[in-house]
Scaffold this active site. Structure first.
Site, short mmCIF file in Angstrom:
data_model
loop_
_atom_site.label_atom_id
_atom_site.label_comp_id
_atom_site.label_asym_id
_atom_site.label_seq_id
_atom_site.Cartn_x
_atom_site.Cartn_y
_atom_site.Cartn_z
N GLU A 1 8.88 1.69 24.76
CA GLU A 1 9.62 2.40 26.13
C GLU A 1 8.94 1.62 27.39
OE1 GLU A 1 11.47 6.51 24.50
OE2 GLU A 1 9.56 6.46 25.19
N CYS B 1 6.14 1.43 34.76
CA CYS B 1 5.12 2.01 33.58
C CYS B 1 5.30 1.04 32.33
CB CYS B 1 5.22 3.45 33.32
SG CYS B 1 4.18 4.35 32.30
N CYS C 1 0.51 3.82 19.02
CA CYS C 1 -0.91 3.68 19.54
C CYS C 1 -1.88 4.17 18.26
CB CYS C 1 -1.09 4.73 20.64
SG CYS C 1 -2.84 4.78 21.23
N CYS D 1 -4.76 11.05 20.91
CA CYS D 1 -5.31 12.02 21.56
C CYS D 1 -4.38 13.08 21.38
CB CYS D 1 -5.18 11.45 23.00
SG CYS D 1 -6.29 10.07 23.39
N CYS E 1 -1.07 13.98 23.29
CA CYS E 1 -0.09 12.68 23.36
C CYS E 1 0.81 12.50 22.70
CB CYS E 1 -0.85 11.50 23.87
SG CYS E 1 -0.10 10.06 23.99
N CYS F 1 4.36 11.31 31.54
CA CYS F 1 3.20 10.89 30.82
C CYS F 1 2.97 11.62 29.55
CB CYS F 1 1.83 11.28 31.43
SG CYS F 1 1.81 10.69 33.46
N1 SAH Z 1 -3.25 4.58 26.30
C1 SAH Z 1 -3.75 4.58 27.59
C2 SAH Z 1 -2.48 4.49 28.46
C3 SAH Z 1 -1.44 5.16 28.50
S1 SAH Z 1 -1.45 6.89 28.65
C4 SAH Z 1 -4.49 5.82 28.00
O1 SAH Z 1 -4.84 6.65 27.32
O2 SAH Z 1 -5.26 5.74 29.04
C5 SAH Z 1 -1.30 7.60 30.31
C6 SAH Z 1 -1.60 8.77 30.68
O3 SAH Z 1 -0.92 9.73 30.22
C7 SAH Z 1 -3.27 8.77 30.16
O4 SAH Z 1 -4.17 9.33 30.91
C8 SAH Z 1 -2.72 9.98 29.05
O5 SAH Z 1 -4.17 10.55 28.64
C9 SAH Z 1 -1.85 10.74 29.67
N2 SAH Z 1 -1.22 11.71 28.69
C10 SAH Z 1 -0.86 11.39 27.43
N3 SAH Z 1 0.01 12.50 26.93
C11 SAH Z 1 0.04 13.33 28.03
C12 SAH Z 1 0.97 14.87 28.16
N4 SAH Z 1 1.48 15.11 27.14
N5 SAH Z 1 0.84 15.27 29.61
C13 SAH Z 1 0.28 14.57 30.40
N6 SAH Z 1 -0.45 13.48 30.52
C14 SAH Z 1 -0.38 12.71 29.24
FE1 SF4 Z 2 -2.85 6.46 22.81
FE2 SF4 Z 2 -1.78 8.53 24.18
FE3 SF4 Z 2 -4.41 8.46 23.77
FE4 SF4 Z 2 -3.28 6.66 25.56
S1 SF4 Z 2 -3.27 9.12 25.58
S2 SF4 Z 2 -5.05 6.16 23.84
S3 SF4 Z 2 -1.43 6.35 24.40
S4 SF4 Z 2 -2.88 8.51 21.98
#
Ligand code: SAH
Ligand code: SF4
Length: 417
Positions: free
Chosen positions: A119, A132, A139, A143, A146, A390
């Site tokens: 996406e 973005c 991934c 996390c 996420c 995000c």
């Molecule tokens: N993988 C990279 C970049 C993509 S995520 C990283 O983790 O930095 C972009 C941002 O969105 C990151 O800071 C991530 O932690 C945040 N993010 C992920 N899931 C989210 C959620 N459910 N609500 C708000 N922010 C989120």
């Molecule tokens: Fe991967 Fe989501 Fe963690 Fe970013 S926030 S490293 S996209 S699992």
């Protein structure tokens, strides 16, 4: 195409090489540096001098004019154009679905030529337009807050698939220069490096954030090669000051990122203690907080004028107390970091185990950090209605059960070692 299921170490994902021959045998030129294009032209039969000249012309049409058809390249001889068409293509990722949020945010579901979906999101604001961009399909990290981390299948995107997102966005926004319009590339790097220069001509797409699906520093070479094309004065000519790469904390690649790409850095911090960060950002078990903050302090090019952004997702009763805010300030000061904090209200998704902190809590957290002299704005969620915000990105919405999600998290964490 090989697709891996379980993550490994630094660059664990098998990726196709820079050139993926298509079924019809033609080669896609998008994503290749000018020199590589010249080599291909030479290998296909042009003499060295002609190959060099043609590659320069074609490169300009590709990245500066957004042309996808060799027939439109008017400074290339009419007889030469079919020769190119027989051997090469100028590709774009396929669009599976294009969605428009009621706040103006746009999301595209895209597909690689071998059928993987990913996406890209465009976020328009009054003074800027931010794209973005995704670096991987899925991934390998997990996390806990996420949605992308719950995707099982992962593959690195190629340079062409990464830069292809920016080109597709320009297509969709109608932003390629018309013939006769001032040639930005011809005006040289200086102008596009000047912060005001880029939006001055009324462009919609002014900024790029590597914050889509995937961990960009786990796909370093391809992300670097793609961003080089984005920053190239003869390419898409976007200033490195308008590009931000976000990492969850792949410490061994951070210095290399500053040296070889030189874009702004954002770090997904999200917690200030080992205990909480280990839980919500599992890569912390491999590269701990001290190492991460030290790498930030060493990041090439960081200064008060170019601050590192710390992203901090606000999770109710998890990381959002006054003490957390004060500890965050303490750490930033201890490591003397030129930093700003970006507070992200948690965006929910089906199966998530967290809630978003209350607006009052977020406000209070933000005030504590602000009062210590560190900027800590709250990021307004954009495109929530189309799952574009995000952490909401996830394709092929296979609804996993809680038990399945937990099992996947365990597998991915075991693989982190
Ligand atoms: N993988 C990279 C970049 C993509 S995520 C990283 O983790 O930095 C972009 C941002 O969105 C990151 O800071 C991530 O932690 C945040 N993010 C992920 N899931 C989210 C959620 N459910 N609500 C708000 N922010 C989120
Ligand atoms: Fe991967 Fe989501 Fe963690 Fe970013 S926030 S490293 S996209 S699992």
């Amino acid at each position: 195409m090989v697709v891996m299921q379980i993550p490994g170490n630094i660059d664990p994902v098998p990726a196709p090489r820079d050139i993926t021959p298509r079924e019809d045998g033609r080669i896609d030129l998008v994503g290749l540096p000018k020199k590589r294009i010249a080599e291909l032209f030479e290998a296909a039969g042009l003499d060295a001098k002609a190959a060099k000249l043609r590659s320069k012309q074609v490169f300009h049409w590709l990245y500066h004019r957004g042309v996808t058809d060799f027939e439109a390249m008017t400074d290339i001889a009419k007889t030469m154009r079919p020769w190119l068409t027989e051997r090469f293509v100028i590709g774009r990722p396929d669009i599976v679905l294009a969605q428009h949020s009621n706040d103006g945010t746009r999301k595209w579901l895209l597909r690689t030529s071998d059928g993987h979906e990913f996406e890209m999101v465009f976020i328009p604001d009054a003074d800027r337009g931010t794209l973005c961009v995704s670096s991987q399909v899925g991934c390998t990290l997990n996390c806990r807050f996420c949605h992308t981390g719950t995707m099982r299948l992962v593959r690195n995107l190629t340079p062409g698939e990464i830069v292809g997102q920016v080109m597709l966005a320009r297509d969709a926004l109608g932003e390629w220069p018309k013939t006769g319009q001032a040639d930005l590339a011809a005006l040289g790097d200086d102008l596009v490096d000047d912060d005001g220069g880029y939006s001055a001509d009324g462009r919609l797409l002014t900024n790029i954030v590597m914050m889509g699906m995937g961990e960009p520093l786990y796909n370093f070479d391809n992300v670097r090669d793609a961003l080089k094309l984005v920053m190239d004065g003869d390419g898409l000519a976007l200033s490195k000051r308008r590009i931000t790469l976000s990492t969850s904390g792949v410490v061994p690649m951070m210095a290399k990122c500053g040296e070889e790409i030189g874009v702004n850095l954002a770090v997904s911090l999200h917690a200030v203690s080992k205990e909480v960060r280990d839980e919500i950002v599992p890569i912390n078990r491999k590269y701990g907080l001290e190492e991460l903050l030290q790498a930030c302090s060493d990041y090439p090019g960081a200064s008060n004028a170019r601050r590192i952004t710390f992203e901090y997702v606000m999770l109710k009763d998890k990381n959002d107390s006054d003490e957390d805010a004060r500890e965050l300030v303490r750490l930033i000061k201890q490591y003397k970091l030129p930093a700003k904090v970006n507070l992200i209200p948690f965006n929910p998704w089906p199966g998530a185990i967290y809630d978003c902190s209350s607006p009052e809590r977020i406000r209070r957290f933000s005030d504590i950090v602000f009062e210590a002299g560190i900027s800590a704005p709250v990021r307004t969620p954009r495109g929530r209605d189309i799952d574009a915000a995000c952490g909401q990105l996830k394709t092929a919405a296979t609804r996993m059960s809680r038990a399945e999600l937990d099992r996947l998290a365990e597998e991915k964490q075991a693989a982190l070692g």
